[in-house]
Write a protein that holds these residues in place. Structure first.
Motif, mmCIF file in Angstrom:
data_model
loop_
_atom_site.group_PDB
_atom_site.id
_atom_site.type_symbol
_atom_site.label_atom_id
_atom_site.label_comp_id
_atom_site.label_asym_id
_atom_site.label_seq_id
_atom_site.Cartn_x
_atom_site.Cartn_y
_atom_site.Cartn_z
ATOM 1 N N MET A 1 0.822 -1.198 0.000
ATOM 2 C CA MET A 1 0.000 0.000 0.000
ATOM 3 C C MET A 1 0.864 1.261 0.000
ATOM 4 N N VAL B 1 0.893 4.221 -2.882
ATOM 5 C CA VAL B 1 0.580 5.617 -2.555
ATOM 6 C C VAL B 1 1.729 6.542 -2.943
ATOM 7 N N THR B 2 2.974 6.153 -2.597
ATOM 8 C CA THR B 2 4.111 7.014 -2.927
ATOM 9 C C THR B 2 4.357 7.084 -4.421
ATOM 10 N N HIS C 1 2.032 6.966 -6.783
ATOM 11 C CA HIS C 1 1.041 7.901 -7.314
ATOM 12 C C HIS C 1 1.401 9.341 -6.936
ATOM 13 N N ARG C 2 1.928 9.537 -5.736
ATOM 14 C CA ARG C 2 2.311 10.884 -5.322
ATOM 15 C C ARG C 2 3.459 11.426 -6.164
#
Length: 211
Positions: free
Chosen positions: A174, A178-179, A181-182
């Motif tokens: 996860m 998330v990172t 996409h960031r």
């Protein structure tokens, strides 16, 4: 002077449209605003209207076939026998190798000073991966953009008291998503159908049987 009208863009993300019908014939006179064709995508269908009045000199689009957005659909002239310029060419004509670049690929081409026609595509659209493959084959690399801040690959440790604990495989996956996409994903949007009345017509739940 003869002028052409191109295949319209129905949806910004569609590179091609289906020509449903051609509603005019060569030699026919049309007024500005007359319907001359109908095109369709997966999402919508629109009527194509003449942008100006004139005689239809030639139709380049083919009914029941796909056409590239921006390609020539038909020619108009002030007289029915007006010649079409010999040097006329399709504004977006491409060969079997060159493909329209994606938004990210177009930005990279601009930064590197390259043309889409110089790089072969592996699919229907020229992608960043195609550009990177071409650069690698030619012994070139992608230099960081001028003034671009380097992307941090590891976040700093918080300045608070505590103990580091190893993440579970699920939590690590996860965090990676998330990172990524960031730091890498482009901003965008998703179109979804929404029915505000969904569920309102459902019957009420039956009370539990206490017998």
């Amino acid at each position: 002077m003869a002028s052409y009208q191109t295949v319209p863009c129905v949806n910004i993300n569609d590179e091609f449209v289906d020509i449903v019908s051609i509603d005019v014939k060569p030699g026919q006179y049309v007024n500005s605003g007359d319907i001359v064709a109908t095109v369709e995508t997966d999402k919508s269908m629109i009527d194509v209207v003449a942008e100006q009045a004139g005689y239809v000199l030639r139709i380049d689009g083919t009914e029941k076939e796909k056409a590239r957005v921006g390609s020539i659909l038909f020619w108009l002239g002030e007289a029915a026998d007006e010649p079409i310029p010999e040097q006329a060419s399709d504004p977006v004509a491409t060969d079997s190798v060159t493909r329209q670049p994606t938004a990210k690929a177009r930005a990279l081409l601009k930064r590197l000073g390259l043309a889409a026609g110089d790089i072969p595509s592996s699919g229907e659209r020229l992608s960043v991966a195609d550009i990177e493959t071409w650069l690698a084959r030619n012994g070139k690399t992608i230099a960081p953009a001028t003034g671009a801040a380097p992307i941090a690959r590891q976040d700093p440790v918080p300045a608070v008291n505590g103990e580091l604990e190893a993440l579970s495989s699920e939590a690590a996956g996860m965090l990676h998503a998330v990172t990524w996409h960031r730091d890498h994903a482009a901003a965008g949007y998703i179109e979804m159908e929404y029915d505000p009345n969904r569920g309102k017509s459902m019957p009420p739940a039956m009370p539990p049987n206490t017998n």
